[in-house]
Design a protein around this motif. Structure first.
Motif, short mmCIF file in Angstrom:
data_model
loop_
_atom_site.label_atom_id
_atom_site.label_comp_id
_atom_site.label_asym_id
_atom_site.label_seq_id
_atom_site.Cartn_x
_atom_site.Cartn_y
_atom_site.Cartn_z
N MET A 1 0.82 -1.19 0.00
CA MET A 1 0.00 0.00 0.00
C MET A 1 0.87 1.26 0.00
O MET A 1 0.49 2.27 -0.59
N GLN A 2 2.03 1.19 0.62
CA GLN A 2 2.93 2.35 0.62
C GLN A 2 3.37 2.72 -0.79
O GLN A 2 3.44 3.90 -1.14
N GLN A 3 3.67 1.71 -1.62
CA GLN A 3 4.07 1.98 -3.00
C GLN A 3 2.92 2.61 -3.80
O GLN A 3 3.14 3.50 -4.61
N LEU A 4 1.72 2.15 -3.54
CA LEU A 4 0.55 2.69 -4.21
C LEU A 4 0.35 4.16 -3.83
O LEU A 4 0.13 5.02 -4.69
N TRP A 5 0.47 4.47 -2.55
CA TRP A 5 0.34 5.86 -2.12
C TRP A 5 1.50 6.71 -2.65
O TRP A 5 1.31 7.90 -2.94
N ALA A 6 2.67 6.13 -2.80
CA ALA A 6 3.79 6.88 -3.39
C ALA A 6 3.46 7.27 -4.84
O ALA A 6 3.79 8.39 -5.27
N ARG A 7 2.79 6.40 -5.57
CA ARG A 7 2.35 6.73 -6.93
C ARG A 7 1.35 7.88 -6.92
O ARG A 7 1.43 8.81 -7.73
N ILE A 8 0.38 7.81 -6.00
CA ILE A 8 -0.64 8.85 -5.89
C ILE A 8 0.03 10.18 -5.52
O ILE A 8 -0.26 11.22 -6.11
N GLU A 9 0.94 10.14 -4.56
CA GLU A 9 1.65 11.35 -4.13
C GLU A 9 2.42 11.97 -5.29
O GLU A 9 2.37 13.19 -5.50
N ALA A 10 3.16 11.15 -6.03
CA ALA A 10 3.96 11.66 -7.15
C ALA A 10 3.07 12.30 -8.22
O ALA A 10 3.40 13.37 -8.74
N ALA A 11 1.95 11.67 -8.52
CA ALA A 11 1.05 12.23 -9.52
C ALA A 11 0.44 13.54 -9.03
O ALA A 11 0.34 14.50 -9.79
N LEU A 12 0.06 13.59 -7.77
CA LEU A 12 -0.51 14.83 -7.24
C LEU A 12 0.53 15.94 -7.17
O LEU A 12 0.19 17.11 -7.38
N GLU A 13 1.78 15.61 -6.91
CA GLU A 13 2.84 16.62 -6.91
C GLU A 13 2.97 17.27 -8.29
O GLU A 13 3.22 18.46 -8.41
N ARG A 14 2.76 16.48 -9.32
CA ARG A 14 2.82 16.98 -10.69
C ARG A 14 1.59 17.80 -11.04
O ARG A 14 1.67 18.87 -11.63
N ILE A 15 0.41 17.31 -10.65
CA ILE A 15 -0.86 17.94 -11.02
C ILE A 15 -1.18 19.15 -10.14
O ILE A 15 -1.63 20.18 -10.64
N ALA A 16 -0.99 18.99 -8.84
CA ALA A 16 -1.38 20.03 -7.88
C ALA A 16 -0.44 20.00 -6.68
O ALA A 16 -0.76 19.40 -5.65
N PRO A 17 0.74 20.61 -6.81
CA PRO A 17 1.72 20.55 -5.71
C PRO A 17 1.17 21.03 -4.37
O PRO A 17 1.53 20.48 -3.33
N GLU A 18 0.28 22.03 -4.40
CA GLU A 18 -0.33 22.52 -3.15
C GLU A 18 -1.11 21.42 -2.44
O GLU A 18 -1.07 21.30 -1.22
#
Length: 190
Positions: free
Chosen positions: A1-18
């Motif tokens: 689950m940590q790897q899955l959340w890392a993917r979500i975090e990385a994508a959100l950093e690109r789309i909406a860093p705030e």
């Protein structure tokens, strides 16, 4: 689950860093146990692990739904709906072996995402067969019916992560999250 959340975090950093910077920390084991005790359930391992990564996801519409509930909102939503637990369905529906059809609402349906109109996405801890425990269902207040979404939270979040990575989401700077955070709203592209 940590790897899955890392993917979500990385994508959100690109789309909406705030929004990525404002993601809440994970819940403690004590907070998870307290939520389970309040609802009288034991959450599946993937759900517990997900909440250890992040306790909710403000400012992000998952699919056509609202944000992932933090544990306290999950418990509040469950309490509000639990008064209807065990009520008979409004109509006769044939048992399908996927979702219980003999009740309009089950105390074993744990809401973790609101759709905003009274409908919710739930973790099904009361399926008709033990093998389906933990599946994700979409419950509608119109007709009090539920539909199947995913085999579990991991599969549900994997689909969300894949959509984020495939650039199907955007940050809408003109619309802000309704939770008072002032964050841009991350949502599906039109």
């Amino acid at each position: 689950m940590q790897q899955l959340w890392a993917r979500i975090e990385a994508a959100l950093e690109r789309i909406a860093p705030e929004v990525a910077a404002a993601m809440p920390p994970g819940a403690t084991d004590g907070q998870i146990r307290a939520a389970e005790a309040a609802m009288g359930v034991q959450l599946p391992p993937d759900v517990r692990e997900s909440y250890r990564c992040h306790d909710g996801l403000p400012g992000v519409l998952i699919g056509l739904h609202t944000a992932l509930h933090p544990l306290d909102a999950m418990v509040d939503d469950w309490r509000e709906r639990s008064v209807d637990a065990g009520d008979p369905p409004w109509d006769e529906r044939a048992e399908d072996g996927v979702i219980r059809r003999d009740v309009a609402w089950s105390a074993g349906w744990i809401p973790f995402i609101s759709i905003g109109n009274g409908d919710v996405i739930c973790i099904d801890l009361d399926p008709p067969t033990p093998q389906r425990r933990g599946q994700i269902i979409d419950w509608s207040h119109e007709g009090w019916r539920a539909g199947y979404e995913a085999a579990g939270l991991r599969e549900f979040l994997e689909a969300f992560a894949a959509d984020l990575e495939a650039d199907r989401y955007r940050a809408d700077e003109t619309r802000r999250a309704w939770d008072g955070s002032g964050l841009p709203l991350v949502m599906l592209k039109d």
